[in-house]
Design an enzyme around this catalytic site. Sequence first.
Site, PDB file in Angstrom:
ATOM      1  N   CYS A 281       0.755  -1.238  -0.006  1.00  0.00           N
ATOM      2  CA  CYS A 281      -0.161  -0.010   0.063  1.00  0.00           C
ATOM      3  C   CYS A 281       0.715   1.271   0.054  1.00  0.00           C
ATOM      4  CB  CYS A 281      -0.762   0.108   1.167  1.00  0.00           C
ATOM      5  SG  CYS A 281      -2.324  -1.150   1.229  1.00  0.00           S
ATOM      6  N   ILE A 282       1.543   1.534   1.079  1.00  0.00           N
ATOM      7  CA  ILE A 282       2.235   2.812   1.104  1.00  0.00           C
ATOM      8  C   ILE A 282       3.206   3.154   0.053  1.00  0.00           C
ATOM      9  CG2 ILE A 282       3.628   4.133   2.766  1.00  0.00           C
ATOM     10  CD1 ILE A 282       2.696   2.578   5.031  1.00  0.00           C
TER      11      ILE A 282
END
Length: 448
Positions: A281-282
């Site tokens: 995600c990040i």
Amino acid sequence: MSKPASTDQLATQLHQAILGKEAKVGVIGLGYVGLPLVQAFIGSDFSALGFDVDQKKVDALSRGESYIKHVDSKWIADWVKSGRFAATSDPQRLSEADVLLICVPTPLNTSRDPDLTYVESTAQMIAENLRPGQLVVLESTTYPGTTRDVVAPILTKSGLTPGVDFFLAYSPEREDPGNPNFTASGIPKVVGGYDPVSLKLADAFYAQAVVKTIPVSSCEVAEACKILENTYRAVNIALVNELKLLFDRLDIDVWEVIEAAKTKPFGFQAFYPGPGLGGHCIPIDPFYLSWLARANEMPTRFIELAGEINTSMPQYVVQKLSDALNDVRKPTNGSKVLILGAAYKKNVDDPRESPTFKIMELLTERGAVLSYNDPFIPKLPAMRHYDLPPLESVPLTPENLASFDAVMIVTDHDDYDYQQIVDHSQLLIDTRNATKNVTKGREKIIRA
């Protein structure tokens, strides 16, 4: 010929099946998001059907075997034995499920634009098997508008209409692999519906298995919520990464600074620097947002700057290693380097977007002879964007450690005995402050 069921009838039937826990849950994509979701719903007395295109995963699950560290094989074996879980690669079986959860990857392409290939192909597969009365929920992280503008039009190829013949929603996954304090069932779930009826059904569905639901006004709000959560983290990590570069120049310990700052009981949340961002995600989500902004002729300078800083960190730590080797009169070219950790964060077996791969690629370009160790990843997986030789985790024996010109800690697994690692290493590059409690041999440690 019987009259087709109305929207109200379809919604009522599904709602009753959900409340009675008679609705069958179908999870598409049995990875780090999908498998914990299966666990959450089976743990709440539902039955589940798992679908994956990877036949090896399907076969392993059918044998009662897990391939994810924090999902116990015994759980899976019990699910299969009880008859409440089955895994399949047959898309025609998707019609058996009353609720379909899409948990497939949403990576970036080579130009760092959103790659919705997996979402689109999954939606097409569902469309070919969709039946009236089903609820389809996208969980994959993506940009605002994906559910309504990408998934819905594909599903309508079935001849069915969202919000009328079937129901559609978005609920972003919030998995934190390996975190024992937050399981899928213990994390509040944001839910956005394509229409009010879809929202009501999706909210009722998740409420059966998670600690709390947060219904929002639209799919777009739910999609934007996930992007905000991870962009917030990416920007703050970029801040401390940039401060690390500055404080290193000033000979100030950035980790000591953060520990001091976090004693403030308000107005500060601690984020920590590292060798680069990892995970599903990040490193990705902020680029989804900046892509959407460009599509709407708006700049996102703050977010793009954070991305530049975070993606530059592997180059920084590799330079620190090269400088440390140079200080002991050794070139990087030909030096034997051991990388500790291939997972993107400690105590997990998840290598997705791990900075290890970029670091290894950069060291290979400089001529280093590489090995790695990771107690959770015995064989280095092939990664789409990196061309690395096939490697297997080497044992962390005193003799092995001593044979390397340099050891670099990239992932700070708790299983590592850092004092022993320092004792037997010639030179150690610590990118995670993992050796903070080491008392002997600190002259060998270079923090990066």
